[in-house]
Design a protein around this motif. Structure first.
Motif, PDB file in Angstrom:
ATOM      1  N   UNK A   1       9.912   8.535  -2.495  1.00  0.00           N
ATOM      2  CA  UNK A   1       8.789   7.504  -2.709  1.00  0.00           C
ATOM      3  C   UNK A   1       8.717   6.873  -4.252  1.00  0.00           C
ATOM      4  N   UNK A   2       8.771   7.797  -5.062  1.00  0.00           N
ATOM      5  CA  UNK A   2       8.718   7.628  -6.712  1.00  0.00           C
ATOM      6  C   UNK A   2      10.052   6.494  -6.956  1.00  0.00           C
TER       7      UNK A   2
ATOM      8  N   UNK B   1       5.364   4.622   2.106  1.00  0.00           N
ATOM      9  CA  UNK B   1       5.841   5.476   2.834  1.00  0.00           C
ATOM     10  C   UNK B   1       6.662   5.321   3.832  1.00  0.00           C
ATOM     11  N   UNK B   2       6.214   4.208   4.733  1.00  0.00           N
ATOM     12  CA  UNK B   2       6.976   3.963   5.933  1.00  0.00           C
ATOM     13  C   UNK B   2       8.239   3.059   5.497  1.00  0.00           C
ATOM     14  N   UNK B   3       8.507   2.502   4.420  1.00  0.00           N
ATOM     15  CA  UNK B   3       9.615   1.812   4.170  1.00  0.00           C
ATOM     16  C   UNK B   3      10.632   2.943   3.641  1.00  0.00           C
ATOM     17  N   UNK B   4      10.196   3.931   2.983  1.00  0.00           N
ATOM     18  CA  UNK B   4      11.120   4.927   2.237  1.00  0.00           C
ATOM     19  C   UNK B   4      11.601   5.770   3.686  1.00  0.00           C
ATOM     20  N   UNK B   5      10.793   5.878   4.795  1.00  0.00           N
ATOM     21  CA  UNK B   5      11.047   6.642   5.675  1.00  0.00           C
ATOM     22  C   UNK B   5      12.059   5.873   6.635  1.00  0.00           C
ATOM     23  N   UNK B   6      11.794   4.603   6.755  1.00  0.00           N
ATOM     24  CA  UNK B   6      12.896   4.110   7.616  1.00  0.00           C
ATOM     25  C   UNK B   6      14.193   3.699   6.883  1.00  0.00           C
TER      26      UNK B   6
ATOM     27  N   UNK C   1       0.754  -1.144   0.080  1.00  0.00           N
ATOM     28  CA  UNK C   1       0.022   0.013   0.010  1.00  0.00           C
ATOM     29  C   UNK C   1       0.936   1.304  -0.002  1.00  0.00           C
ATOM     30  N   UNK C   2       0.235   2.352  -0.336  1.00  0.00           N
ATOM     31  CA  UNK C   2       1.047   3.652  -0.298  1.00  0.00           C
ATOM     32  C   UNK C   2       1.492   4.045   0.927  1.00  0.00           C
ATOM     33  N   UNK C   3       0.730   3.532   2.230  1.00  0.00           N
ATOM     34  CA  UNK C   3       1.373   3.758   3.379  1.00  0.00           C
ATOM     35  C   UNK C   3       2.504   3.084   3.874  1.00  0.00           C
ATOM     36  N   UNK C   4       2.580   1.791   3.231  1.00  0.00           N
ATOM     37  CA  UNK C   4       3.648   0.796   3.285  1.00  0.00           C
ATOM     38  C   UNK C   4       4.866   1.584   2.709  1.00  0.00           C
TER      39      UNK C   4
END
Length: 65
Positions: free
Chosen positions: A41-42, A11-16, A6-9
Motif C-alpha cells: 500500500x505505501x 487496499x482494493x487496488x493493491x490487492x487486485x 479512500x484507504x479501502x479503495x
C-alpha cells in the motif's frame, strides 16, 4: 486526495494489482521476466504521488523526473 481515494479503495487496488500479476505469471510460465514482488500500500501511494507530481510540475525532459 483521500476524499477520492479512500484507504479501502487503495487496499482494493493493491490487492487486485497483486492478483493480476499472479494470474499473468501463471499464464506466462514459459517467459522469463522480472521477479514480481507484491505491491504494498505505501508503494502505491508513492506511485500515485509521483504521477500527480508529474502532472502538475512540468520538467523540460523526462529524465529530470
Amino acid at each position: 486526495f483521500s476524499l477520492f481515494f479512500t484507504s479501502d479503495l487503495i487496499c482494493t487496488i493493491t490487492k487486485n494489482i497483486n492478483r493480476y500479476a499472479t494470474i499473468q505469471k501463471q499464464q506466462d510460465n514459459n517467459i522469463e521476466g522480472r521477479k514480481w514482488e507484491e505491491l504494498l500500500v505505501p508503494e502505491l501511494y508513492v506511485l500515485l504521488g509521483a504521477i500527480i507530481y508529474m502532472g502538475v510540475h512540468e520538467e523540460p525532459e523526462i529524465s529530470q523526473y
